[in-house]
Design an enzyme around this catalytic site. Structure first.
Site, PDB file in Angstrom:
ATOM      1  N   ASN A 171       0.808  -1.215   0.000  1.00 23.18           N
ATOM      2  CA  ASN A 171       0.000   0.000   0.000  1.00 23.18           C
ATOM      3  C   ASN A 171       0.850   1.280   0.000  1.00 23.18           C
ATOM      4  O   ASN A 171       1.058   1.886  -1.025  1.00 23.18           O
ATOM      5  CB  ASN A 171      -0.940  -0.043   1.211  1.00 23.18           C
ATOM      6  CG  ASN A 171      -1.900   1.121   1.259  1.00 23.18           C
ATOM      7  OD1 ASN A 171      -2.036   1.860   0.304  1.00 23.18           O
ATOM      8  ND2 ASN A 171      -2.563   1.285   2.371  1.00 23.18           N
ATOM      9  N   CYS A 172       1.361   1.698   1.158  1.00 25.50           N
ATOM     10  CA  CYS A 172       2.042   2.990   1.242  1.00 25.50           C
ATOM     11  C   CYS A 172       3.234   2.891   2.183  1.00 25.50           C
ATOM     12  O   CYS A 172       3.395   1.901   2.896  1.00 25.50           O
ATOM     13  CB  CYS A 172       1.072   4.075   1.703  1.00 25.50           C
ATOM     14  SG  CYS A 172       0.147   3.647   3.182  1.00 25.50           S
ATOM     15  N   MET A 389       1.755   8.064   6.515  1.00 24.22           N
ATOM     16  CA  MET A 389       2.075   7.691   5.142  1.00 24.22           C
ATOM     17  C   MET A 389       1.155   8.460   4.186  1.00 24.22           C
ATOM     18  O   MET A 389       0.259   9.174   4.619  1.00 24.22           O
ATOM     19  CB  MET A 389       1.951   6.180   4.991  1.00 24.22           C
ATOM     20  CG  MET A 389       3.070   5.444   5.709  1.00 24.22           C
ATOM     21  SD  MET A 389       2.880   3.653   5.817  1.00 24.22           S
ATOM     22  CE  MET A 389       1.859   3.499   7.273  1.00 24.22           C
ATOM     23  N   CYS A 391      -1.289   7.650   2.477  1.00 28.67           N
ATOM     24  CA  CYS A 391      -2.708   7.335   2.618  1.00 28.67           C
ATOM     25  C   CYS A 391      -3.264   7.814   3.959  1.00 28.67           C
ATOM     26  O   CYS A 391      -4.414   7.535   4.295  1.00 28.67           O
ATOM     27  CB  CYS A 391      -2.923   5.832   2.486  1.00 28.67           C
ATOM     28  SG  CYS A 391      -2.060   4.884   3.765  1.00 28.67           S
ATOM     29  N   SER A 393      -2.380   6.780   6.882  1.00 23.44           N
ATOM     30  CA  SER A 393      -2.300   5.790   7.955  1.00 23.44           C
ATOM     31  C   SER A 393      -0.994   6.007   8.715  1.00 23.44           C
ATOM     32  O   SER A 393       0.005   6.466   8.157  1.00 23.44           O
ATOM     33  CB  SER A 393      -2.369   4.367   7.392  1.00 23.44           C
ATOM     34  OG  SER A 393      -1.299   4.116   6.512  1.00 23.44           O
ATOM     35  N   ASN A 412       2.904  -0.037   4.870  1.00 24.06           N
ATOM     36  CA  ASN A 412       1.611  -0.628   5.184  1.00 24.06           C
ATOM     37  C   ASN A 412       1.305  -1.722   4.167  1.00 24.06           C
ATOM     38  O   ASN A 412       1.413  -1.507   2.963  1.00 24.06           O
ATOM     39  CB  ASN A 412       0.514   0.445   5.139  1.00 24.06           C
ATOM     40  CG  ASN A 412      -0.843  -0.104   5.538  1.00 24.06           C
ATOM     41  OD1 ASN A 412      -1.559  -0.676   4.726  1.00 24.06           O
ATOM     42  ND2 ASN A 412      -1.206   0.083   6.794  1.00 24.06           N
ATOM     43  N   TYR A 546      -7.621   2.173  11.707  1.00 25.71           N
ATOM     44  CA  TYR A 546      -7.322   3.234  10.741  1.00 25.71           C
ATOM     45  C   TYR A 546      -8.603   3.923  10.300  1.00 25.71           C
ATOM     46  O   TYR A 546      -9.487   3.269   9.735  1.00 25.71           O
ATOM     47  CB  TYR A 546      -6.596   2.555   9.573  1.00 25.71           C
ATOM     48  CG  TYR A 546      -6.420   3.320   8.293  1.00 25.71           C
ATOM     49  CD1 TYR A 546      -5.970   4.629   8.281  1.00 25.71           C
ATOM     50  CD2 TYR A 546      -6.645   2.687   7.074  1.00 25.71           C
ATOM     51  CE1 TYR A 546      -5.766   5.287   7.085  1.00 25.71           C
ATOM     52  CE2 TYR A 546      -6.441   3.342   5.869  1.00 25.71           C
ATOM     53  CZ  TYR A 546      -5.996   4.644   5.885  1.00 25.71           C
ATOM     54  OH  TYR A 546      -5.790   5.296   4.708  1.00 25.71           O
ATOM     55  N   GLU A 551     -13.310   8.945   0.728  1.00 24.76           N
ATOM     56  CA  GLU A 551     -14.591   9.604   0.453  1.00 24.76           C
ATOM     57  C   GLU A 551     -15.472   8.759  -0.456  1.00 24.76           C
ATOM     58  O   GLU A 551     -16.668   8.628  -0.237  1.00 24.76           O
ATOM     59  CB  GLU A 551     -14.335  10.970  -0.187  1.00 24.76           C
ATOM     60  CG  GLU A 551     -15.566  11.824  -0.367  1.00 24.76           C
ATOM     61  CD  GLU A 551     -16.063  12.451   0.932  1.00 24.76           C
ATOM     62  OE1 GLU A 551     -17.122  13.096   0.885  1.00 24.76           O
ATOM     63  OE2 GLU A 551     -15.407  12.295   1.964  1.00 24.76           O
ATOM     64  N   GLY A 686     -30.126  21.626  -2.111  1.00 29.30           N
ATOM     65  CA  GLY A 686     -29.914  22.937  -2.697  1.00 29.30           C
ATOM     66  C   GLY A 686     -29.549  24.002  -1.682  1.00 29.30           C
ATOM     67  O   GLY A 686     -28.905  24.990  -2.004  1.00 29.30           O
TER      68      GLY A 686
END
Length: 708
Positions: A171-172, A389, A391, A393, A412, A546, A551, A686
């Protein structure tokens, strides 16, 4: 009776499913080969009369075949066997054709919009996305247990980065940039020696960043304090040069001014190299390197003065922005910046407060940097301060054989995230059922995370020499496995979670900001943390909790649950779930209170946590922003500002992006309609409401909180 499915799940026995399966086969054969309805129910009765508490689904199907053969309905038995086999083939069928063709036609929105840093219309990026679709297909059909795949597709959990699971990459990481610069490295078979100047060090660093990014799928972080040594080398070089040339010819002040001017030129050029190379280099996965610069003025650093100069220049250039193709200064997505607040720069009369004021000004215009409180971080990580990192984490504390803490050169292994609201929906307000379901889901997450871990075991250092042989992570021998770096907590492996607010609402009827809700939310968080601690003890692996900053996953989980369970007030009706432990965007809460409330979850979620506040009109309220930065230092470990203002990267427009008659986002200044080239605040309806600053003697900030 319970039926044990092929993926190990246990479900309630349903008679009708057996009847339907036999009937489908029955309908396909000639009348003389068919069995009667009474015979069908006799077959069902023979299954039920066994009195078993549970049966394997394959055993049930075997009984059906035997009964059909015993009734001498051989054609029907064959048809049923073919039906059974065809269903198995459907489960394992290739699923990539449609997804790949839709990528080529630019209509696969889920994949194209999953990563905002990738331009999915470019051929090089499409190659990576196509490879990702193939990887996901093989992962689902062959590499992962069926129950993990089913849980992922049902939205019970999210198996992150399945598009890279086929390969032995992780991962990172935190690049060990200090070691690589000081002791040299190798790229593409070419030796890169230790730099002799700041400019060269900056260039080498960006080449390392690009090479590292091409052999992993997550973000990376670089501590820029390692560049201080090389700025000192440049200073010493120019001092010697100008003293040799002008001593006795020019007065000392003039020589010092020449040295200063030359160093300022090199400082500016070096930082420009970092900023422009990171934004113009394209990695092999079709995007700019996902890199974070860690800006930390460590009081014990012998090069702190040089680093103060470097950090100041980085912030100045970020404040200015980068010109787009139309010559307009815009905010670059990378590198991300994290600025550390400490005693000497927390706006309380410290020596480096001037740099923090520049950071605040930069945040007001460019949204970066994020802020880490050294004070709070030391409380949570055994007195240490280090970068998350890419990301976001965080690593767990780890000491080498000499008892020294080590952060850089660690990584990670991967992430699996848990859909908390879905557990609350299924529990239907029953606390006992909720905790039982949570335990079942945690068990699934553990199994999925172990799949991540096992997929990396046995990986040879040869797969990415820049990582494993030449210093980014380690300096292993050729053909040596990376296994020792996977165990004993050296690397982390993360349990993420989404929707603490929604699950609290479902189970208590309260927000987790209310007393009853807070008590339940903390209980859930502590159970998640306890699970990762137990897994760590039992396996020796670096499990961590974590707060997933994903999003898109907030929307994916909510979409799946809305399709399954319909609209549920304050849960699925919003179209999104609230990220990790965050306060729901619709709650009326001021920025100080939000940070104060969320800080209690950050030390539980020590494997990764960040809190946001959305603040309007940031550029006109620097004094109030500074008050908020002071508050961060004393109250929360990791925080970030967002703003209500939209932003167009095409023309630099900073205002509200409009929605045209075709329901498309459109910049009112340049009429750009490409949302990938805009920052657009999320509108859940709105009505945006009134966002305002009330800057009085208490410097109170009142704001409706939004997450962008």
């Amino acid at each position: 009776m319970r039926v044990v499915k092929r993926d190990g799940r246990k479900v309630d026995y349903e008679r009708n499913k057996i009847i339907i399966a036999i009937q489908k086969a029955n309908d396909e054969v000639e009348p003389e080969e068919q069995i009667t309805e009474e015979q069908m129910y006799n077959i069902v009765a023979s299954i039920e009369n066994r009195g078993a508490d549970e049966m394997q689904v394959e055993d049930i199907q075997d009984i059906i075949e035997q009964k059909l053969m015993a009734a001498r309905k051989f054609v029907l038995a064959k048809t049923y066997i073919i039906y059974r086999y065809s269903r198995e083939m459907v489960r394992k069928a290739n699923t990539t054709d449609d997804s790949i063709m839709s990528l080529i036609r630019n209509s696969n929105k889920d994949v194209m919009e999953e990563n905002s840093n990738k331009n999915a219309t470019i051929a090089s990026t499409q190659r990576d996305l196509i490879a990702g679709e193939v990887s996901k297909d093989l992962t689902k059909r062959i590499l992962l247990p069926e129950k993990i795949v089913k849980a992922h597709e049902d939205g019970a959990l999210h198996f992150h980065d399945a598009d890279y699971f086929l390969q032995s990459i992780f991962n990172c990481c935190l690049i060990n940039i200090g070691d690589m610069l000081e002791n040299g490295t190798v790229m593409n078979g070419k030796l890169i020696e230790s730099p002799k100047s700041f400019q060269v060090a900056c260039n080498v660093m960006t080449q390392i960043v690009s090479s590292v990014a091409s052999s992993q799928y997550g973000g990376q972080s670089v501590d820029v304090r390692h560049l201080g040594r090389y700025l000192r080398k440049s200073i010493d070089k120019y001092r010697k040069r100008y003293m040799d040339k002008y001593e006795g010819k020019l007065d000392e002040d003039t020589i010092e001014q020449l040295i200063h001017d030359r160093i300022q030129d090199e400082l500016k050029s070096g930082v420009q190299t970092i900023q422009y190379q990171i934004n113009t280099l394209m990695t092999t996965n079709g995007q700019s390197p996902f890199v974070t610069l860690f800006l930390n003025l460590d009081k014990d650093d012998e090069y702190i003065e040089e680093n103060a100069m470097i950090i100041e220049e980085i912030l100045r250039q970020r404040l200015e922005g980068i010109k787009n193709e139309k010559g307009v200064y815009v905010t670059p997505a990378f590198p991300k910046l994290i600025y550390v607040l400490d005693e000497h720069n927390c706006l309380k009369g410290g020596k480096y407060d001037y740099i923090t004021r520049l950071a605040v000004k930069c945040s007001s215009k460019r949204l970066y940097p994020d802020y880490i409180s050294a004070k709070k971080m030391r409380e949570n990580y055994e007195g240490n301060v280090f970068s998350c990192m890419g990301c976001r984490s965080f690593l767990s504390p780890w000491k080498d054989e000499n008892g020294a803490y080590k952060w850089e050169g660690r990584f990670n292994q991967g992430v699996v995230s848990l859909n908390l609201p879905q557990i609350g929906i299924l529990a239907e307000g029953n606390k006992e059922k909720f905790w039982q379901l949570l335990e079942e889901r945690l068990s699934l997450c553990f199994e999925a995370l172990m799949c991540r871990h096992h997929s990396l075991e046995g990986t040879l250092s040869n797969v990415s020499p820049i990582h494993w042989q030449y210093g980014a992570i380690a300096r292993l021998k050729k053909n040596e496995t990376i296994d020792k770096l996977l165990h004993d907590g050296y690397s982390t492996i993360s349990l993420g979670y989404i929707g603490l607010y929604e699950v609290t609402k479902l189970m208590t009827g309260k927000s987790h900001t209310e007393t009853e809700g807070t008590e339940f939310a903390l209980k859930v968080m502590n159970r998640l943390r306890q699970a990762t601690d137990i897994w760590k003890q039992e396996t020796g692996l670096g499990f961590g909790l974590y707060g997933t900053p994903a999003e898109s996953l907030c929307y994916r989980f909510a979409r799946i649950d809305k399709e399954k369970f319909g609209e549920i007030k304050d849960v699925t009706d919003k179209g999104y779930y609230t990220n990790s432990y965050h306060v729901d965007v619709r709650e009326k809460i001021d920025a100080f209170s939000k940070f104060q409330f969320e800080s209690q979850f950050q030390n539980i979620s020590s494997g990764g946590a960040i809190s946001y506040v959305e603040i309007p009109n940031m550029r006109n309220n620097l004094e109030a922003l500074e008050e908020l930065v002071k508050f961060i230092y004393d109250n929360i470990q990791y925080a970030e500002f967002n703003t209500k203002s939209d932003y167009c990267h095409e023309c630099g427009f900073d205002g509200e992006i409009l929605i045209n008659d075709n329901m498309e986002w459109e910049c009112p200044q340049c009429h750009n309609k490409d949302q990938s080239k805009m920052n657009v605040t999320r509108r859940t309806c709105g009505y945006l409401g009134e966002n305002f600053w009330n800057v009085g003697k208490t410097k109170e900030i009142k704001s409706r909180v939004l997450h962008i």
